[in-house]
Scaffold this active site. Sequence first.
Site, PDB file in Angstrom:
ATOM      1  CG  ASP A   1      12.911  69.483  21.877  1.00 62.03           C
ATOM      2  OD1 ASP A   1      14.039  69.170  21.451  1.00 62.03           O
ATOM      3  OD2 ASP A   1      12.739  70.124  22.935  1.00 62.03           O
ATOM      4  CG  ASP A  33      13.487  65.341  22.971  1.00 60.77           C
ATOM      5  OD1 ASP A  33      14.101  64.627  23.796  1.00 60.77           O
ATOM      6  OD2 ASP A  33      14.052  66.060  22.131  1.00 60.77           O
ATOM      7  CD  GLU A  39      22.427  69.745  22.298  1.00 56.91           C
ATOM      8  OE1 GLU A  39      21.429  69.189  22.779  1.00 56.91           O
ATOM      9  OE2 GLU A  39      22.381  70.460  21.275  1.00 56.91           O
TER      10      GLU A  39
HETATM   11  O1  KIV Z   1      15.926  67.357  19.912  1.00 53.36           O
HETATM   12  C1  KIV Z   1      16.939  66.759  19.539  1.00 53.36           C
HETATM   13  O2  KIV Z   1      17.136  66.466  18.355  1.00 53.36           O
HETATM   14  C2  KIV Z   1      17.923  66.392  20.549  1.00 53.36           C
HETATM   15  C3  KIV Z   1      19.278  65.990  20.054  1.00 53.36           C
HETATM   16  C4  KIV Z   1      20.021  67.152  19.556  1.00 53.36           C
HETATM   17  C5  KIV Z   1      20.036  65.242  21.086  1.00 53.36           C
HETATM   18  O3  KIV Z   1      17.658  66.463  21.700  1.00 53.36           O
END
Ligand code: KIV
Length: 263
Positions: free
Chosen positions: A54, A93, A190
């Site tokens: 996301d 996501d 993270e």
């Molecule tokens: O949304 C994203 O790119 C992520 C990464 C930073 C792990 O969740």
Amino acid sequence: MRALSSLSFAMLTRLSQLAERKIHGPPIAVLTAYDYPTARLLDEAGVDLLLVGDSLGMVVLGLPDTTGVTMEMMLHHTAAVRRAVKRAPVIADLPSHSYDTPEQALANAQRLVAAGADAVKLEGGVGFIPQIKAIIAAGIPFIGHIGMLPQSVKEEGGYKKKGKTPAQVEQLIADAIALDEVGALAMVLESMVPEVAAEITRRVKASTIGIGAGRQTDGQVLVTHDLIGSFPWFRPPFAKARADVAGETLRAVREYVQECQTA
Ligand code: KIV
């Protein structure tokens, strides 16, 4: 649109091989992709997993953070990545507030699979176990995400590294163990203190994929725009740019404009 039953056997096999990689290596290389050409190049270059993150809200759509990303946006970009990728499993996501209840989490995970995802990811640990159980019980491979959670930026009042106090360490370890026990294949760690990420990596069966969490994890993930230098206005300190796509784009466009205007 793909049905859940059409989750590719080859991709499911690759996802199940993550457990083997945790034990015998090599570490897992993950990058984000949001569009067809980038996803195709990353797949051809040998990336292990592609994440339709996301983060696309910020690096592709110009939103201030990821909280405004919708399911429709995620479905649109997941489908584009799916069309490009032949080899690497695609993780998508679940965006902010698309998994407030177990029923909503499952319905939206199924929509992401129908759009082309091989696995889904959501942000959170202990507080989201009913949602995660619903997803896994339906046969959808699941990846967790703990530590600094971008979807919580407003509640947290900014992007804050985790694992700096004993209470935070305890919470992170409880989250990781809860994700592991419920059957997450992997978990993103993270922005956390590296020693905490290393401890979690030792304690869980799932593969840990770090970002801003040191090197002692089972793999690493980066936002591709940070890696290739195509979002020059902000790059997190831990992300080393290995190309200057923004600079090269400016050069080519200026040359073109100059040529057009002098013809
Ligand atoms: O949304 C994203 O790119 C992520 C990464 C930073 C792990 O969740």
